[in-house]
Structure formats: structure tokens, C-alpha cells
Design an enzyme around this catalytic site. Structure first.
Site, mmCIF file in Angstrom:
data_model
loop_
_atom_site.group_PDB
_atom_site.id
_atom_site.type_symbol
_atom_site.label_atom_id
_atom_site.label_comp_id
_atom_site.label_asym_id
_atom_site.label_seq_id
_atom_site.Cartn_x
_atom_site.Cartn_y
_atom_site.Cartn_z
ATOM 1 C CG LEU A 57 48.718 38.474 35.121
ATOM 2 C CD1 LEU A 57 48.789 37.020 35.771
ATOM 3 C CD2 LEU A 57 50.242 38.612 34.574
ATOM 4 C CG HIS A 58 43.409 42.330 33.064
ATOM 5 N ND1 HIS A 58 42.360 43.119 33.884
ATOM 6 C CD2 HIS A 58 43.109 40.985 33.384
ATOM 7 C CE1 HIS A 58 41.800 42.248 34.628
ATOM 8 N NE2 HIS A 58 42.320 40.949 34.397
ATOM 9 C CB THR A 59 49.145 42.147 28.754
ATOM 10 O OG1 THR A 59 49.352 41.553 29.949
ATOM 11 C CG2 THR A 59 50.445 43.460 28.163
ATOM 12 C CG ASP A 65 48.151 44.396 32.528
ATOM 13 O OD1 ASP A 65 47.084 44.330 32.985
ATOM 14 O OD2 ASP A 65 48.753 43.510 31.988
#
Ligand SMILES: Cc1cc2nc3c(=O)[nH]c(=O)nc-3n(C[C@H](O)[C@H](O)[C@H](O)COP(=O)(O)OP(=O)(O)OC[C@H]3O[C@@H](n4cnc5c(N)ncnc54)[C@H](O)[C@@H]3O)c2cc1C
Length: 477
Positions: free
Chosen positions: A402-404, A274
Site C-alpha cells: 500500500l505504498h503506491t 509499490d
């Protein structure tokens, strides 16, 4: 199709156009009505469109990280930043199918760039509209401050050779509306894809190494659906959980939750990445009234991206307590040290995401915070910024952007942590593929959404071609 998010909508549409009979099972509502206002993120505490996931940062601090839970997925509730990953990022992807040339063409084909479509490398007839506008006073001032401080002013952050600099964020926005993959890709084929909303898949059913369907729960109770192909597109968190609850994952983890091992794949749920992000807050001279998207301008500066939020989070997200607006500082060359941890035998229960922040990322964030403070103090920002409110000695307390990505990553047969091959087929189970951010083999150095859509489009083409080939072989027999 399991999951109708950013990637799932692209894949469902691709298979349907190729003549397949497609059923799309989406855990959240099967409609994106009410979600199109690009100025706001509909992810507040009372949102009906999110899946709250506990994220454990550095092993000690639990925060809630929401994911979209609605047709269109996280892309239906996100910040509409649609910046392409630089082509250099793809050197870490399997080169047989994801070379820079292929990827550049992939980005071109998914978009209609409403501003710069006539430039080389841009598209004019792809499903996703892309546009830019800088109307928030803070965004304009931030851009001027960064340029005055010596950063390059970029008129196209999606140019193949964009590199570092400050510029207007390309957004998947048209006429003020956030356009998710549900509208751009799925809506045009709505009549030929069977969409079932509020249908949560519990597991993939596998018999003798071959997928035979999925089972789950909807408003009517438990269901089972037969299928000769299953595409998992439930997002990085839930796709890994689904694989594990289906017996596909690290033997020890499966044993811990009492699931029988179907295929021992140590890479499921590990090596998750992330972008660690911290915030530098400032007291504005006046409350923001004018903005078009939450992020209109960003500065790419080496290891970090400075994200100039257009307004305070309470103005962007309903139900968030009032606070000062911030410049986000995100470490973009992040080490994927995270994991998706199933917490029980219940396949519907949310897993936890563990998100340790690497020392190198922490150092990048410290430098990024110094840069943000410097820019906020420049004369170009004086009309907007009264003073910085984050204390100079405030402890660094990163969250996740929240860029997992990367919980079922792509790799070669001899890569022990690979879960899917370079065509996104799950190794060891025929008929099963993963098409979403889970399959990223590395963390992109930009926000992932544009890359998710491009990769889903490309993966679907490969999977469709393979399906056509195997159908032809079956006919010949
Ligand atoms: C609040 C937020 C803001 C963001 N902002 C940006 C941004 O501005 N720019 C950017 O580049 N990136 C952004 N991102 C990241 C980006 O949106 C995601 O990386 C991308 O949308 C992921 O796509 P996906 O298809 O992998 O998963 P998703 O889009 O999350 O789709 C997964 C779908 O599967 C469904 N699902 C899950 N489990 C099941 C199940 N068991 N059965 C059936 N369905 C299931 C979910 O409900 C969901 O609809 C943001 C993410 C969030 C959460």
C-alpha cells in the site's frame, strides 16, 4: 485542493498561510476524531475511513488494498512508520529542484524529532512530531537477533547516512497518538481553510487549456466550484483516475472509457510502483499485549526491508480473522510496472490497480524470506517465537504494501511519460498541479509517508512562489 490526505493537508496549509483563499474538498469525513490510537490501523472491513481498491497482482490474483478516505488520508489510518527515503533515492528526481541538499533540508523542516532533534539533519520546530520506542517483546527480540546475526544496530534510521541495519522505527506519534498531516499541518490553520468533507470531486474543469474549477458530488447533490488554481492530492490511485476522467491521460485509455481527450498524456496511470510484500508467519509463545505502534523495528537489508509487526493482524486491525503474527518481507528496490486502470465512464467508481511483480523483486523476496526464517529461528527469538508456521515450500504470494506511487510522475518536458514538471505543474494545462504520491518519479526505497510529506511541503513552496510571481506580473500589466 482536491483530497485532504497526507499531501493535501500540507499543501492546503501552505497556500492558506501564504494568503490564498483555499477550499479543500475531501471525499471522506472531514474530521479525524477516533483515529488517533497509534497501536491500531482503522482499516478493517467495517471501517468508515477507507476506500477499498481492487489490486490485481501479477494479472491473476485480485486483493483489496484499502486507502485512507478521511481528512488526513492514508496518513490518518496508516502504520505511523515515518522513515525518510535515503538521499540517494533522489538522484532519480529532477535535480533542478530536488537535489539531495534541498531534500535533506526539506526533511529537517517538516519534523520535530522528539528524541534526536539536537542531532545534525534533524528538526526541532517542524509541524510533524517524530519519536521512537521499542516496547513490543517481539520487536526487542528481533532487533537482538538481527544484531547477533551481524546486521548493524542503527540508533537513527532517519540519519542522512543511516544505510542498512536494524533499528527502531521513527514514527509520527506523540503521546501514543498517531499524528496525521491533518493535525500537524492543517489544524493550526483551520480557521482560514474551508474544509468540505464527504465532497467527492468527479473531474477538473478545463477551458482552453486552463483550469477553471472542479465538479463533483456531496450530500446535497452535484456541485461545481470555480477556482483559478486546482491542486490534485487525491492519492496515487484517485488522482490518476481524476486526471483521466477530466480528459488528461493516454488517448487510448480515455477512448476506452468514452472520455473526450483534453490533453494526451501517455504517462497518466502508468509506471506505478509499490513495494511487493510477503509474510512469514510464526506461532508466538504468548499473545502480544504490549506494543506502541504496529511496526516498532525494521531491518534494512539490501533489496529488502524486514518488517517486524508488533502483533498479529487481528490484534492490529479490527474485524480481521485470527491468525499468527508475521514478519513482513518487502522488496524495496521495486520496479514500477503497475498501472491505474479506470473501469468505466463513472468518475466516482474506483479504478483498479494492476500490480505485476518483476522477476528481480521476486528473487529479492525469496532471499528476504530466507533471512526472515533464519532470524526467527535464532536463540534471541526463542522466548517469543515457538515455531515458524509458514511452510518452507509455501509458494511466494506477494501483495502490495500500500505504498503506491508514481501515477502522474514528474519529469522533463522531453520525457514522454512525464505528467508534471519539476514544480508539480501538470504539463499542458495551466493552473493545475499534482501534489501527492502520484508525482513521485521513482519508487522510494523506504515506506513513502515521510517522503510524501516532505515532497508536498517542498512542492507547495514552489507553487506558492510561482503564484506570487504570476500575481505580480498581472498587477504590472
Ligand atoms: C493502510 C495503510 C498503511 C500504510 N502505512 C504506512 C506506514 O506506516 N508508513 C509509510 O511510510 N507509508 C504507509 N502507507 C502509505 C502512506 O500512508 C501513503 O503513501 C501516503 O499517506 C499517501 O499520501 P497522499 O497524500 O498521496 O494520499 P492519501 O493520504 O491517500 O490522500 C488522498 C486523499 O484524497 C481523498 N480523495 C480521493 N479521491 C478524491 C476525490 N475524487 N475527491 C475528493 N477527495 C478525494 C481521499 O479520501 C484521501 O483523503 C500506508 C498506506 C495505507 C493505505
Amino acid at each position: 485542493m482536491v483530497g485532504g490526505g497526507s499531501a493535501g493537508c500540507v499543501a492546503a496549509a501552505g497556500f492558506a498561510r501564504a494568503g490564498a483563499s483555499v477550499m479543500l474538498l475531501e471525499a471522506g469525513p472531514g474530521s479525524t476524531a477516533m483515529l488517533s490510537d497509534a497501536r491500531r490501523l482503522p482499516i478493517g472491513p467495517s471501517s468508515l475511513y477507507v476506500d477499498p481498491i481492487t489490486t490485481r497482482v501479477d494479472g491473476v490474483r485480485d486483493v483489496v488494498g484499502t486507502r485512507g478516505r478521511v481528512l488526513g488520508g492514508s496518513g490518518a489510518v496508516n502504520g505511523a512508520y515515518f522513515v525518510r527515503a535515503p538521499l540517494a533515492d533522489f538522484a532519480r528526481w529532477p535535480q533542478d529542484r530536488w537535489s539531495a541538499d534541498v531534500v535533506a533540508e526539506g526533511f529537517r523542516r517538516i519534523e520535530t524529532d522528539l528524541d534526536l532533534g539536537d542531532r545534525p539533519g534533524h528538526g526541532t520546530d517542524g509541524p510533524m512530531p517524530v519519536s521512537r520506542a521499542v516496547v513490543a517483546p517481539v520487536a526487542e527480540a528481533f532487533r537482538r537477533a538481527a544484531t547477533a546475526a551481524g546486521h548493524r544496530d542503527l540508533d537513527d534510521l532517519n540519519a542522512t547516512d543511516a544505510g542498512d541495519g536494524v533499528g527502531a522505527v521513527p514514527s509520527n506519534v506523540a503521546g501514543g497518538r498517531r499524528v496525521s498531516a491533518a493535525e500537524a499541518f492543517l489544524a493550526p490553520v483551520a480557521g482560514i481553510v474551508e474544509v468540505r468533507g464527504e465532497a467527492m470531486v468527479a473531474r477538473v474543469d478545463v477551458v482552453a487549456g486552463r483550469v477553471v474549477g472542479v465538479s463533483g458530488r456531496d450530500a446535497h447533490g452535484e456541485f461545481a466550484v470555480g477556482a483559478d488554481r486546482v491542486i490534485l492530492a487525491a492519492g496515487t490511485v484517485r488522482t490518476a483516475a481524476l486526471l483521466m476522467h477530466s480528459g488528461i491521460g493516454p488517448r487510448e485509455t480515455l477512448r476506452a472509457i468514452g472520455v473526450d481527450v483534453v490533453v494526451d498524456r501517455p504517462g497518466v496511470g502508468v509506471g506505478v510502483g509499490d513495494h511487493p510484500e510477503v509474510a512469514v508467519a510464526y506461532r508466538p509463545r504468548r499473545v502480544a499485549e504490549t506494543w506502541r505502534t504496529p511496526l516498532e523495528v525494521v531491518l534494512e537489508a539490501g533489496l529488502v526491508e524486514l518488517r517486524c509487526y508488533s502483533a498479529s493482524f487481528d490484534r492490529l486491525i479490527e474485524g480481521v480473522p485470527p491468525g499468527d503474527p508475521v514478519i513482513g518481507v518487502a522488496a524495496m528496490v521495486a520496479e514500477p510496472l503497475g498501472s491505474v486502470v479506470p473501469l468505466s465512464a463513472d468518475p466516482f467508481a474506483a479504478p483498479r490497480v494492476d500490480h505485476p511483480v518483476a522477476d528481480a523483486d521476486r528473487r529479492a523476496l525469496v532471499d528476504g524470506v530466507a533471512l526472515a526464517r533464519d532470524l526467527l529461528g535464532r536463540p534471541e527469538m526463542a522466548e517469543v517465537v515457538d515455531h515458524v508456521t509458514t511452510a518452507p515450500d509455501a509458494p511466494l504470494s506477494p501483495g502490495a504494501a500500500l505504498h503506491t506511487v508514481g501515477s502522474a510522475r514528474m519529469g522533463a518536458d522531453d520525457d514522454p511519460l512525464a505528467v508534471v514538471d519539476s514544480s508539480c505543474r501538470v504539463l499542458g494545462v495551466s493552473g493545475l498541479a499534482v501534489v501527492d504520491a502520484s508525482m513521485f518519479p521513482a519508487v522510494p526505497t523506504r515506506g513513502p509517508h515521510a517522503t510524501v510529506i516532505m515532497a508536498a511541503h517542498r512542492a507547495t513552496e514552489m507553487l506558492v512562489a510561482e503564484a506570487v510571481r504570476s500575481a505580480a506580473v498581472r498587477r504590472e500589466r
